[in-house]
Design a protein around this motif. Structure first.
Motif, mmCIF file in Angstrom:
data_model
loop_
_atom_site.group_PDB
_atom_site.id
_atom_site.type_symbol
_atom_site.label_atom_id
_atom_site.label_comp_id
_atom_site.label_asym_id
_atom_site.label_seq_id
_atom_site.Cartn_x
_atom_site.Cartn_y
_atom_site.Cartn_z
ATOM 1 N N TYR A 28 8.937 -94.503 43.035
ATOM 2 C CA TYR A 28 9.260 -93.842 41.703
ATOM 3 C C TYR A 28 9.173 -95.133 40.697
ATOM 4 O O TYR A 28 8.428 -94.905 39.473
ATOM 5 C CB TYR A 28 10.537 -93.163 41.498
ATOM 6 C CG TYR A 28 11.203 -92.672 40.425
ATOM 7 C CD1 TYR A 28 10.706 -91.000 40.157
ATOM 8 C CD2 TYR A 28 11.684 -93.077 39.310
ATOM 9 C CE1 TYR A 28 10.834 -90.518 39.093
ATOM 10 C CE2 TYR A 28 12.125 -92.483 38.217
ATOM 11 C CZ TYR A 28 11.569 -90.912 38.030
ATOM 12 O OH TYR A 28 12.132 -90.425 36.763
ATOM 13 N N ASP A 29 10.022 -96.194 40.804
ATOM 14 C CA ASP A 29 10.170 -97.220 39.816
ATOM 15 C C ASP A 29 8.628 -97.801 39.506
ATOM 16 O O ASP A 29 8.267 -98.211 38.472
ATOM 17 C CB ASP A 29 10.827 -98.229 40.493
ATOM 18 C CG ASP A 29 12.412 -97.749 40.447
ATOM 19 O OD1 ASP A 29 13.011 -96.986 39.626
ATOM 20 O OD2 ASP A 29 13.387 -98.574 41.180
ATOM 21 N N ARG A 30 8.021 -97.734 40.558
ATOM 22 C CA ARG A 30 6.376 -98.674 40.620
ATOM 23 C C ARG A 30 5.406 -97.389 39.979
ATOM 24 O O ARG A 30 4.593 -97.920 39.212
ATOM 25 C CB ARG A 30 6.305 -99.049 41.734
ATOM 26 C CG ARG A 30 6.866 -100.387 42.146
ATOM 27 C CD ARG A 30 6.093 -101.152 43.433
ATOM 28 N NE ARG A 30 6.464 -100.173 44.719
ATOM 29 C CZ ARG A 30 5.391 -99.608 45.521
ATOM 30 N NH1 ARG A 30 4.244 -100.035 45.339
ATOM 31 N NH2 ARG A 30 5.770 -98.841 46.362
ATOM 32 N N GLN A 31 5.511 -96.293 40.181
ATOM 33 C CA GLN A 31 4.436 -95.662 39.951
ATOM 34 C C GLN A 31 4.626 -94.064 39.277
ATOM 35 O O GLN A 31 3.629 -93.601 38.586
ATOM 36 C CB GLN A 31 3.970 -94.895 41.306
ATOM 37 C CG GLN A 31 3.657 -95.719 42.311
ATOM 38 C CD GLN A 31 2.199 -96.685 41.884
ATOM 39 O OE1 GLN A 31 1.576 -96.143 41.361
ATOM 40 N NE2 GLN A 31 2.157 -97.807 42.415
ATOM 41 N N TRP A 32 5.888 -94.077 38.424
ATOM 42 C CA TRP A 32 6.031 -92.960 37.681
ATOM 43 C C TRP A 32 5.210 -93.142 36.462
ATOM 44 O O TRP A 32 4.433 -91.937 36.056
ATOM 45 C CB TRP A 32 7.699 -93.030 37.413
ATOM 46 C CG TRP A 32 7.976 -91.873 36.209
ATOM 47 C CD1 TRP A 32 8.322 -90.445 36.791
ATOM 48 C CD2 TRP A 32 8.227 -91.600 35.125
ATOM 49 N NE1 TRP A 32 8.727 -89.644 35.908
ATOM 50 C CE2 TRP A 32 8.602 -90.574 34.802
ATOM 51 C CE3 TRP A 32 8.008 -92.826 34.051
ATOM 52 C CZ2 TRP A 32 9.012 -90.059 33.446
ATOM 53 C CZ3 TRP A 32 7.926 -92.377 32.817
ATOM 54 C CH2 TRP A 32 8.470 -91.024 32.580
ATOM 55 N N ARG A 33 5.254 -93.833 35.582
ATOM 56 C CA ARG A 33 4.311 -94.242 34.586
ATOM 57 C C ARG A 33 3.064 -93.746 34.685
ATOM 58 O O ARG A 33 2.499 -93.044 33.978
ATOM 59 C CB ARG A 33 4.560 -95.726 33.955
ATOM 60 C CG ARG A 33 3.981 -95.581 32.512
ATOM 61 C CD ARG A 33 4.237 -97.050 31.911
ATOM 62 N NE ARG A 33 5.482 -97.624 32.172
ATOM 63 C CZ ARG A 33 6.380 -97.478 31.468
ATOM 64 N NH1 ARG A 33 6.577 -96.921 30.562
ATOM 65 N NH2 ARG A 33 7.661 -98.229 31.764
ATOM 66 N N GLY A 34 2.221 -94.181 35.939
ATOM 67 C CA GLY A 34 0.807 -93.948 36.041
ATOM 68 C C GLY A 34 0.746 -92.516 36.520
ATOM 69 O O GLY A 34 -0.283 -91.846 35.924
ATOM 70 N N VAL A 36 2.676 -90.115 35.467
ATOM 71 C CA VAL A 36 2.779 -89.161 34.301
ATOM 72 C C VAL A 36 1.534 -89.044 33.343
ATOM 73 O O VAL A 36 0.896 -88.328 32.628
ATOM 74 C CB VAL A 36 4.072 -89.764 33.512
ATOM 75 C CG1 VAL A 36 4.147 -89.154 31.967
ATOM 76 C CG2 VAL A 36 5.349 -89.220 34.092
ATOM 77 N N ARG A 37 0.874 -90.541 33.215
ATOM 78 C CA ARG A 37 -0.409 -90.672 32.573
ATOM 79 C C ARG A 37 -1.401 -89.963 33.150
ATOM 80 O O ARG A 37 -2.144 -89.322 32.326
ATOM 81 C CB ARG A 37 -0.462 -92.118 32.488
ATOM 82 C CG ARG A 37 -0.958 -92.699 31.149
ATOM 83 C CD ARG A 37 -1.538 -94.339 31.185
ATOM 84 N NE ARG A 37 -0.243 -94.928 31.447
ATOM 85 C CZ ARG A 37 -0.192 -96.226 32.202
ATOM 86 N NH1 ARG A 37 -1.145 -96.540 33.031
ATOM 87 N NH2 ARG A 37 0.988 -96.709 32.309
ATOM 88 N N ARG A 46 3.152 -84.097 27.469
ATOM 89 C CA ARG A 46 3.776 -84.972 28.047
ATOM 90 C C ARG A 46 5.075 -84.644 28.675
ATOM 91 O O ARG A 46 5.273 -84.776 29.902
ATOM 92 C CB ARG A 46 4.480 -86.024 26.774
ATOM 93 C CG ARG A 46 5.097 -87.208 27.850
ATOM 94 C CD ARG A 46 5.247 -88.225 26.977
ATOM 95 N NE ARG A 46 6.235 -89.422 27.678
ATOM 96 C CZ ARG A 46 5.696 -90.303 28.349
ATOM 97 N NH1 ARG A 46 4.030 -90.676 28.416
ATOM 98 N NH2 ARG A 46 6.519 -91.333 28.910
ATOM 99 N N GLU A 50 5.876 -84.856 32.791
ATOM 100 C CA GLU A 50 7.086 -85.421 33.086
ATOM 101 C C GLU A 50 7.431 -84.536 34.202
ATOM 102 O O GLU A 50 7.969 -84.850 35.304
ATOM 103 C CB GLU A 50 7.862 -85.977 31.988
ATOM 104 C CG GLU A 50 7.415 -87.043 31.409
ATOM 105 C CD GLU A 50 8.458 -87.491 30.293
ATOM 106 O OE1 GLU A 50 9.293 -86.869 30.038
ATOM 107 O OE2 GLU A 50 8.118 -88.180 29.593
ATOM 108 N N GLN A 54 8.098 -85.400 38.143
ATOM 109 C CA GLN A 54 9.313 -85.263 38.753
ATOM 110 C C GLN A 54 9.447 -84.347 39.987
ATOM 111 O O GLN A 54 10.014 -84.587 41.138
ATOM 112 C CB GLN A 54 10.440 -84.733 37.741
ATOM 113 C CG GLN A 54 12.107 -84.878 37.999
ATOM 114 C CD GLN A 54 12.408 -86.407 38.068
ATOM 115 O OE1 GLN A 54 11.910 -87.055 37.510
ATOM 116 N NE2 GLN A 54 13.478 -86.691 39.276
#
Length: 179
Positions: A28-34, A36-37, A46, A50, A54
């Protein structure tokens, strides 16, 4: 030391919840942003993106451990893409849906008056002879054409028309007298 828990649903061994929590949290920490993008690029919203990401992580957590934990990121991407597509399909259906037309609601007063007028018409209709009453009901309550009325009653279409005309005249007279 790793704890092993045997899963009832899956015959293979499952890692303890702590291991699942740690593994999914790290992912989650490493891949969440990517992720979501990725979802934003597919659905252009957005907040919904998200939510989709989730939910994807929640699904991964419930399914942990995967048979091949190295494929967890691919699994997440698949969930995010499928959920994004489903969201787009639901939006398209929602845009195409046109709710049925609803007539404006009458006030209670109007409904009472209308109900009373209907009762008046029904009472006046009951005073008519059987044939004109049948013709008027078939014509104005069931919206049947005169040809079909004639067939149902075993009379000619012209007889149905003239009976309806005489019946309306008698009905109008009854209603005027009642007022």
């Amino acid at each position: 030391m790793t704890n092993l828990v045997v899963s009832i649903r899956h015959p293979h061994q499952a890692t303890a919840p702590d291991d699942a929590h740690a593994a999914v949290s790290e992912l989650y920490d490493r891949q969440w942003r990517g992720l979501v993008r990725l979802a934003v690029l597919v659905i252009d919203d957005r907040q919904t993106a998200e939510d989709i990401v989730q939910e994807a992580f929640a699904q991964l957590y419930r399914r942990w451990p995967l048979k091949d934990s190295d494929k967890a990121l691919g699994y997440l991407r698949t969930i995010v893409l499928n959920a994004s597509r489903s969201t787009l399909r639901r939006r398209k259906v929602a845009r195409l849906y046109t709710p049925p037309h609803q007539a404006p609601q009458d006030s209670a007063e109007n409904a009472a008056v209308l109900g009373e007028q209907r009762l008046e018409v029904q009472r006046a209709l009951q005073t008519l002879p059987t044939r004109p009453r049948e013709v008027l009901v078939l014509r104005y309550y069931l919206d049947l054409p005169f040809d079909e009325i004639a067939q149902i009653l075993g009379i000619s279409a012209s007889t149905a028309r003239s009976t309806a005309s005489r019946g309306l005249t008698a009905l109008t007279k009854q209603l005027k007298e009642a007022r």
